[in-house]
Design a protein around this motif. Structure first.
Motif, PDB file in Angstrom:
ATOM      1  N   UNK A  71       0.866  -1.185   0.000  1.00  0.00           N
ATOM      2  CA  UNK A  71       0.000   0.000   0.000  1.00  0.00           C
ATOM      3  C   UNK A  71       0.901   1.234   0.000  1.00  0.00           C
ATOM      4  N   UNK A  72       0.603   2.187  -0.868  1.00  0.00           N
ATOM      5  CA  UNK A  72       1.495   3.293  -1.218  1.00  0.00           C
ATOM      6  C   UNK A  72       0.848   4.650  -0.986  1.00  0.00           C
ATOM      7  N   UNK A  73       1.686   5.627  -0.616  1.00  0.00           N
ATOM      8  CA  UNK A  73       1.306   7.035  -0.598  1.00  0.00           C
ATOM      9  C   UNK A  73       2.387   7.812  -1.338  1.00  0.00           C
ATOM     10  N   UNK A  74       1.948   8.723  -2.246  1.00  0.00           N
ATOM     11  CA  UNK A  74       2.866   9.595  -2.975  1.00  0.00           C
ATOM     12  C   UNK A  74       2.506  11.041  -2.662  1.00  0.00           C
ATOM     13  N   UNK A  88       7.669   9.448  -1.588  1.00  0.00           N
ATOM     14  CA  UNK A  88       6.650   8.437  -1.344  1.00  0.00           C
ATOM     15  C   UNK A  88       7.068   7.542  -0.194  1.00  0.00           C
ATOM     16  N   UNK A  89       6.103   6.807   0.284  1.00  0.00           N
ATOM     17  CA  UNK A  89       6.366   5.718   1.211  1.00  0.00           C
ATOM     18  C   UNK A  89       5.305   4.652   0.998  1.00  0.00           C
ATOM     19  N   UNK A  90       5.724   3.424   1.239  1.00  0.00           N
ATOM     20  CA  UNK A  90       4.774   2.334   1.155  1.00  0.00           C
ATOM     21  C   UNK A  90       5.100   1.307   2.212  1.00  0.00           C
ATOM     22  N   UNK A  99       7.045  -6.981   8.265  1.00  0.00           N
ATOM     23  CA  UNK A  99       6.565  -5.757   7.641  1.00  0.00           C
ATOM     24  C   UNK A  99       7.718  -4.791   7.414  1.00  0.00           C
ATOM     25  N   UNK A 100       7.568  -3.967   6.371  1.00  0.00           N
ATOM     26  CA  UNK A 100       8.550  -2.944   6.031  1.00  0.00           C
ATOM     27  C   UNK A 100       7.824  -1.664   5.672  1.00  0.00           C
ATOM     28  N   UNK A 101       8.454  -0.551   6.006  1.00  0.00           N
ATOM     29  CA  UNK A 101       8.041   0.738   5.456  1.00  0.00           C
ATOM     30  C   UNK A 101       9.190   1.184   4.562  1.00  0.00           C
ATOM     31  N   UNK A 102       8.869   1.483   3.340  1.00  0.00           N
ATOM     32  CA  UNK A 102       9.873   1.891   2.357  1.00  0.00           C
ATOM     33  C   UNK A 102       9.651   3.356   2.021  1.00  0.00           C
ATOM     34  N   UNK A 103      10.735   4.137   2.066  1.00  0.00           N
ATOM     35  CA  UNK A 103      10.708   5.567   1.792  1.00  0.00           C
ATOM     36  C   UNK A 103      11.479   5.826   0.513  1.00  0.00           C
ATOM     37  N   UNK A 104      11.014   6.789  -0.277  1.00  0.00           N
ATOM     38  CA  UNK A 104      11.768   7.066  -1.485  1.00  0.00           C
ATOM     39  C   UNK A 104      11.431   8.375  -2.152  1.00  0.00           C
ATOM     40  N   UNK A 130       4.231  -5.001  12.848  1.00  0.00           N
ATOM     41  CA  UNK A 130       2.893  -4.834  12.271  1.00  0.00           C
ATOM     42  C   UNK A 130       2.098  -3.754  13.005  1.00  0.00           C
ATOM     43  N   UNK A 131       2.323  -3.604  14.308  1.00  0.00           N
ATOM     44  CA  UNK A 131       1.611  -2.599  15.100  1.00  0.00           C
ATOM     45  C   UNK A 131       1.994  -1.168  14.710  1.00  0.00           C
ATOM     46  N   UNK A 132       3.109  -0.988  13.980  1.00  0.00           N
ATOM     47  CA  UNK A 132       3.557   0.333  13.552  1.00  0.00           C
ATOM     48  C   UNK A 132       2.972   0.757  12.209  1.00  0.00           C
ATOM     49  N   UNK A 133       2.219  -0.098  11.576  1.00  0.00           N
ATOM     50  CA  UNK A 133       1.669   0.219  10.258  1.00  0.00           C
ATOM     51  C   UNK A 133       0.814   1.474  10.297  1.00  0.00           C
ATOM     52  N   UNK A 134       0.894   2.248   9.200  1.00  0.00           N
ATOM     53  CA  UNK A 134       0.092   3.461   9.047  1.00  0.00           C
ATOM     54  C   UNK A 134      -0.652   3.513   7.722  1.00  0.00           C
ATOM     55  N   UNK A 135      -0.290   2.629   6.796  1.00  0.00           N
ATOM     56  CA  UNK A 135      -0.878   2.667   5.459  1.00  0.00           C
ATOM     57  C   UNK A 135      -1.687   1.392   5.266  1.00  0.00           C
ATOM     58  N   UNK A 136      -2.980   1.565   5.135  1.00  0.00           N
ATOM     59  CA  UNK A 136      -3.889   0.413   5.032  1.00  0.00           C
ATOM     60  C   UNK A 136      -4.702   0.538   3.753  1.00  0.00           C
ATOM     61  N   UNK A 137      -4.141   0.051   2.671  1.00  0.00           N
ATOM     62  CA  UNK A 137      -4.849   0.076   1.397  1.00  0.00           C
ATOM     63  C   UNK A 137      -4.783   1.433   0.717  1.00  0.00           C
TER      64      UNK A 137
END
Length: 151
Positions: A71-74, A88-90, A99-104, A130-137
């Motif tokens: 799941x991505x945000x730009x 962006x981050x996803x 789980x991973x958060x990717x920044x770019x 997983x508890x740190x997730x912020x992007x859900x779909x």
């Protein structure tokens, strides 16, 4: 065919391109995503270099086989003429459940018909719980154009 909005971009046109890219990538449909690029589009994604839609489809297919529940945000960073810079981050997880958060950052260049002919992406991954997730779909339409905190 063409893919409006067309360069040279104004703020509204650049923002529309960024949101359209986010929406398309969140489908995780390599064929659909590839149609935003010229047939001979040149990519640099991390240390991978690609040319053309066929290679883009293959790359994205493999990416989304590894990066599950992607799941991505730009966010538009800047624009000028036929170019747009994006941050962006996803989030995604691997087959083991990590789980991973990717920044770019991405640099985009468009042709006169509104297709992206060049994409350069620099990306860093950070393991998260997983508890740190912020992007859900995909982003709800009510949040289009909003910035997304980087932390």
């Amino acid at each position: 065919m063409s893919r409006p909005p067309f360069p040279p971009f104004d703020a509204a046109g650049a923002a529309k391109k960024v949101q359209a890219a986010e929406d398309a990538w969140n489908t995780r449909d390599p064929e659909k995503v590839s149609l935003a690029y010229t047939p001979d589009s040149v990519w640099r994604n991390r240390d991978t270099h690609l040319v053309g839609r066929e290679e883009i489809v293959k790359f994205l297919t493999q990416k989304w086989e590894r990066e599950l529940d992607y799941a991505l945000r730009k966010e538009m960073w800047s624009y000028s003429g036929n170019r747009i810079a994006v941050r962006f981050q996803y989030e995604s997880h691997d087959a083991n459940g990590q789980w991973y958060r990717s920044y770019g950052n991405e640099l985009w260049e468009f042709d006169d018909e509104g297709y992206m002919r060049r994409r350069e992406a620099s990306i860093n991954d950070r393991p998260i719980d997983e508890s740190e997730r912020r992007i859900f779909g995909p982003r709800p339409e009510s949040e289009h154009g909003q910035t997304f905190d980087i932390y």
